[in-house]
Design an enzyme around this catalytic site. Structure first.
Site, short mmCIF file in Angstrom:
data_model
loop_
_atom_site.label_atom_id
_atom_site.label_comp_id
_atom_site.label_asym_id
_atom_site.label_seq_id
_atom_site.Cartn_x
_atom_site.Cartn_y
_atom_site.Cartn_z
CE LYS A 149 -8.16 -3.71 -3.00
NZ LYS A 149 -8.85 -2.27 -2.14
CB SER A 208 -0.77 0.03 1.29
OG SER A 208 -1.36 1.24 1.46
CB THR A 256 -7.05 2.53 -4.37
OG1 THR A 256 -6.28 1.47 -3.99
CG2 THR A 256 -8.51 2.75 -3.40
CG HIS A 258 -11.52 0.48 0.48
ND1 HIS A 258 -10.53 1.14 -0.46
CD2 HIS A 258 -10.80 0.79 1.59
CE1 HIS A 258 -9.77 1.54 -0.06
NE2 HIS A 258 -9.59 1.38 1.09
CE1 TYR A 281 -5.81 4.31 -0.52
CE2 TYR A 281 -3.69 5.02 0.03
CZ TYR A 281 -4.79 4.23 0.09
OH TYR A 281 -4.70 3.53 1.35
C1 GLV Z 1 -7.15 2.90 3.46
O1 GLV Z 1 -7.11 2.53 2.08
C2 GLV Z 1 -8.32 2.23 4.27
O2 GLV Z 1 -9.32 1.76 3.86
O3 GLV Z 1 -7.84 2.79 5.37
#
Ligand code: GLV
Length: 387
Positions: A252, A107, A156, A276, A130
């Site tokens: 995603k 990430s 994301t 998510h 992101y």
């Molecule tokens: C970050 O992507 C989260 O969901 O905390």
């Protein structure tokens, strides 16, 4: 060594070992947590079809995800703050994934940096970003990921703004943890975690601190997202980022058939059907309910992966039966990591693999690549009639 037979065992140990702030960060959904809970409860509505008298010898769960060989169709999902669940957590998770033969996704909001993970592993990993406003920062991130040999970029697309997670606000979530009476009192009960954490220098967001400019509080996920994330994200911007990267891209966070069609048109190598982990739009349908319709719409045009709600090999099998070519696990491996470090992530993968392999056999299939909808019993109203 306790006897670990299921992911729930790891979760129990994880809860005891890791400060509340980080346990709560993983084990939360947004707002009322309806979607978070339904991601797992909806899996239980699907049933597997038992078959008998089928040769079950020489089974294989090996397949490919985006052209890469995998020991089973399971990748480690991008999870923020993993290095707070266990010291150097991203390195531990990446090593466990590499040894097991499944992809690891780092990430952007990791504690260990891209370079740290690259130095500790030998196989390429995937890198998640992101969609941020600052193109220069994105370009530098892409260069760093390319230099580290990352084989795919996971973009994301469902987090331009952060869904509210009540527990994180109440706990004052940050990395490293801010020292308050409550956080100190809680950490005093987590001595092994604390001792390991004192032995590493990696306690900050390693991809951000020292790399991103003008962030008022780089220890806070909430303030970083509010300042740096691009709320104006649209398909043109996604296309631009794909072009900037120039390699394999996985989008995603897709939960809608129209969005899946658009992503396929854009030429993504794969999409991940995901809400998510129920951390963004509370009240959205569970991911597993949306998998079938999305596979029906775009499964012949783009590789469809699945994320959100997997806690067992049976869940992986159900997602594959509904047409997913691969799946991602986030919380399931975080429990293992927090419970026992690298050994715990390996344990997560072993548990899921065993459940997947045995359940596949009991459904009368020997190869994961032969699993299809025929092994599944889906209630009539599973996808629902939503007007
Ligand atoms: C970050 O992507 C989260 O969901 O905390």
């Amino acid at each position: 060594m306790p006897v670990i037979t299921e992911i729930e065992d790891l979760k129990r140990i994880y809860r005891r070992r890791v400060p509340k702030m980080f346990y709560d960060y993983a084990e939360t959904g947004s707002w009322t947590e309806q979607t978070f809970q339904e991601n797992t409860s909806d899996f239980k509505k699907l049933r597997l079809r038992q078959r008998i008298a089928v040769d079950m010898d020489n089974r294989s769960t090996a397949t490919q995800m985006i052209g890469e060989d995998v020991a089973m169709p399971v990748a480690l999902a991008p999870v923020g703050l993993t290095g707070m669940q266990s010291a150097d957590g991203e390195i531990k998770a990446a090593r466990a994934a590499e040894k097991f033969g499944v992809p690891f996704t780092l990430s952007t909001m990791s504690i260990c940096s891209i370079e740290d993970v690259a130095a500790a592993t030998t196989k390429p990993f995937w890198f998640q970003v992101y969609t941020l406003k600052d193109d220069d920062f994105m370009r530098r991130l892409f260069d760093r990921a390319r230099d580290a040999g990352c084989s795919a970029l996971v973009i994301t697309v469902d987090l331009q703004v952060l869904g509210q997670r009540h527990k994180d606000l109440k706990n004052g979530l940050s990395a490293p943890p801010k020292l308050t009476v409550a956080s100190i009192a809680n950490m005093m009960t987590k001595i092994p975690w604390g001792l390991e954490m004192l032995r590493t220098k990696r306690r900050f967001f390693g991809n951000i601190v020292g790399h991103a400019k003008g962030v008022s509080d780089p220890s806070s996920l909430a303030s970083w997202t509010a300042e740096a994330f691009d709320p104006s994200l649209d398909w043109a911007r996604i296309a631009k980022l794909m072009e900037m990267w120039g390699g394999k891209v996985i989008l995603k966070g897709i939960l809608d058939v129209e969005d899946a069609k658009k992503a396929a048109e854009l030429g993504a190598d794969a999409i991940v059907v995901s809400n998510h982990g129920g951390r963004q739009l509370d009240g959205a349908l569970s991911s597993i309910r949306m998998l079938g319709p999305i596979v029906d719409a775009v499964g012949d045009k783009v590789e469809v992966h699945f994320d959100s709600g997997i806690r067992s090999g049976q869940d992986v099998l159900k997602a594959v039966a509904l047409g997913a070519k691969g799946t991602m696990i986030g919380r399931a491996y975080t429990y293992g990591l927090g419970a026992m470090g690298e050994r715990g992530v390996t344990k997560t993968l072993e548990v899921i693999h065993k459940e997947l392999d045995m359940s596949m056999a009991l459904c009368g299939r020997r190869n994961i690549t032969d699993v299809d909808r025929d092994i599944l019993l889906v209630p009539d109203d599973f996808e629902g009639r939503w007007a």
